[in-house]
Scaffold this active site. Structure first.
Site, PDB file in Angstrom:
ATOM      1  N   CYS A  89       0.825  -1.212   0.000  1.00 61.32           N
ATOM      2  CA  CYS A  89       0.000   0.000   0.000  1.00 61.32           C
ATOM      3  C   CYS A  89       0.857   1.259   0.000  1.00 61.32           C
ATOM      4  CB  CYS A  89      -0.949  -0.008   1.195  1.00 61.32           C
ATOM      5  SG  CYS A  89      -0.122  -0.091   2.803  1.00 61.32           S
ATOM      6  N   GLU A  99       4.991   0.885  -9.206  1.00 63.11           N
ATOM      7  CA  GLU A  99       4.957   0.550  -7.779  1.00 63.11           C
ATOM      8  C   GLU A  99       5.926  -0.590  -7.478  1.00 63.11           C
ATOM      9  OE1 GLU A  99       2.206   0.257  -9.717  1.00 63.11           O
ATOM     10  OE2 GLU A  99       1.168   2.154  -9.309  1.00 63.11           O
ATOM     11  N   ASN A 147      -8.277   3.406  -2.674  1.00 60.30           N
ATOM     12  CA  ASN A 147      -7.673   2.236  -2.051  1.00 60.30           C
ATOM     13  C   ASN A 147      -7.085   1.318  -3.119  1.00 60.30           C
ATOM     14  OD1 ASN A 147      -6.882   0.586   0.011  1.00 60.30           O
ATOM     15  ND2 ASN A 147      -8.922   0.243   0.839  1.00 60.30           N
ATOM     16  N   HIS A 159      -2.375   1.244   7.399  1.00 64.39           N
ATOM     17  CA  HIS A 159      -2.652   1.149   5.966  1.00 64.39           C
ATOM     18  C   HIS A 159      -2.389   2.511   5.327  1.00 64.39           C
ATOM     19  CE1 HIS A 159      -4.265  -0.501   2.329  1.00 64.39           C
ATOM     20  NE2 HIS A 159      -5.309   0.296   2.294  1.00 64.39           N
TER      21      HIS A 159
END
Length: 461
Positions: free
Chosen positions: A149, A174, A304, A288
């Site tokens: 995350c 990412e 999210n 998170h």
């Protein structure tokens, strides 16, 4: 008497039979819903024990959803729940599998605090903003079983800054952060922190495109290629703790901002739609990372990384103004200086050369005339240590980079060689200057205070 006894037995038999049939029908309903859930989410279990355990968790979650949504129908709740992708997971399985934001080992005193508070940017904020409506639309990513995350939040925050300045969506890698930021304290798919990620990007200087370094949801060997880097990250900033107004100003004037949040409650796990405001969601700790992509009058819009089947197609609305779930505990963004769009270098700062801006340049020139040694070409560029009242120093403290072509150059008549520079102004090994013998005159202070906020505002807009 015996007739009465037979009559009572018949009644009891009918009651037991009806209750058993009712229980069987309820169990059948749970099983049918569980089958629908497995088909919709392509869920398969390797062992029967795993499926039985998942069915038990699904049944418990389904009861919880029905009870909560009943309160929603009665007007007691402002959001709904649904059997989303986590409906077959117990709370422990959900916490261990998906909430892996780690605490950074770097001291918080090393953070670069953004000086947004107190500037004109705080007041120039709309009542509502949604970057999606402006065209910043990215896929609904799913981090899967990898605790990445932190990587998604920072990468998409940078993408938002690029979009704000160019109007184009540049998808960043990412996976590079997951693989390569281990040297700065992150632990790949085991977890990481926003601060460690920002420190890594600043030291590396750049990040590659997602097409060149694709996400595979597992930790691998670092394959970063500097020549394929498309974004140059020069610094980063942390917003003041527990200040939601600063987050609102940053989302407006800088772009989407990465935040940490507490996603522990079961209501968060099974969230469907509406404005989330569960009082049991504590702000004491976070586990998170998400992205603030907009806001309304009384809610934040968060993105999210759990796919489109969670929340409002991968997004969430959460109550604003009460630090719900610790949303304002740690908010950060990277400072992008340059990037490449379709192979073309693009400057990150678009400065509006208005009358106020040129007045600010006059202030810089006045500083230059008063203390030309502070601008000596042998000093560190810009020579922040030379002058405690230097406007460039104050802009640097606010983490704002001025394009070099807009900084006034030293005129030839003011240039000084090392041989003719007074010893008290020469560069020392520590790159620091002694304090000047004289301070700037008072009128310069008033001019500086008058135009500093104007210059900061224009460089950020």
């Amino acid at each position: 008497m015996w007739k009465l006894f037979i009559f009572i037995c018949c009644i009891n038999y009918q009651i037991v039979t009806s209750s058993l049939s009712e229980a069987n029908s309820t169990t059948f309903d749970y099983k049918s819903e569980f089958e629908k859930f497995k088909n919709n989410n392509n869920r398969k279990y390797l062992r029967n024990n795993d499926e039985m355990r998942s069915f038990k968790a699904f049944e418990e979650n389904y009861n919880f959803i029905e009870e909560h949504n009943q309160h929603y129908q009665e007007g007691q709740k402002s959001f709904r729940l649904k059997p989303n992708i986590f409906a077959d997971m117990s709370t422990d399985g959900y916490l261990k599998g998906y909430l892996r934001l780690l605490k950074s080992n770097v001291e918080e005193s090393a953070d670069n605090i953004a000086e947004i508070v107190g500037s004109p940017l705080m007041t120039n904020v709309p009542e509502s903003l949604d970057w999606r409506s402006k065209g910043f639309i990215t896929p609904s990513y799913n981090q899967q079983t990898c605790g990445s995350c932190y990587a998604f939040s920072i990468a998409e925050s940078i993408e938002g800054q690029v979009f704000k300045r160019t109007g184009k969506v540049l998808s960043l890698s990412e996976q590079q952060i997951v693989d390569c930021s281990v040297s700065h304290g992150n632990q790949g798919c085991v977890g990481g922190s926003l601060r460690n990620t920002l420190i890594y990007l600043q030291s590396t200087g750049g990040i590659m495109r997602a097409d060149d370094y694709k996400y595979v949801a597992k930790k691998g060997k670092c394959q970063f290629v500097p020549d394929l880097s498309v974004v140059n990250v020069t610094s980063w900033a942390i917003l003041p703790v527990h200040d939601e107004q600063a987050i609102q100003a940053a989302v407006t004037h800088i772009g989407p901002v990465a935040i940490s949040i507490n996603a522990t409650p079961k209501t968060f796990q099974l969230y469907s739609d509406g404005i989330y405001d569960d009082a049991s969601c504590s702000s004491a700790s976070v586990n998170h990372a998400m992205l603030v992509i907009g806001f309304g009058k009384d809610y934040w819009i968060l993105k999210n990384w759990w796919g489109a089947r969670w929340g409002e197609s991968g997004f969430m609305r959460i109550r604003k103004g009460v630090n719900m779930c610790g949303i304002a505990n740690y908010a950060a963004y990277a400072i992008v200086f340059g990037f490449k769009i379709e192979g073309r270098n693009v400057e990150s700062t678009k400065t509006k050369c208005t009358k106020d801006f040129w007045w600010a340049v006059v202030v810089l020139r006045l500083q230059l005339r008063w203390n030309p040694a502070a601008w000596h070409p042998t000093s560190v560029w810009p020579p922040f240590e030379a002058h405690p009242f230097h406007p460039i120093l104050q802009l640097r403290q606010a983490r704002i980079r001025i394009p070099k072509h807009l900084v006034p150059r030293v005129p030839e008549k003011w240039s000084m060689s090392i041989r003719h520079t007074p010893r008290r102004y020469r560069v020392r090994p520590s790159n620091s200057f002694p304090a000047p013998l004289q301070q700037p005159p008072p009128f310069l202070h008033s001019i500086q205070r008058l135009f500093r906020s104007q210059l900061i505002s224009m460089l950020l807009l």
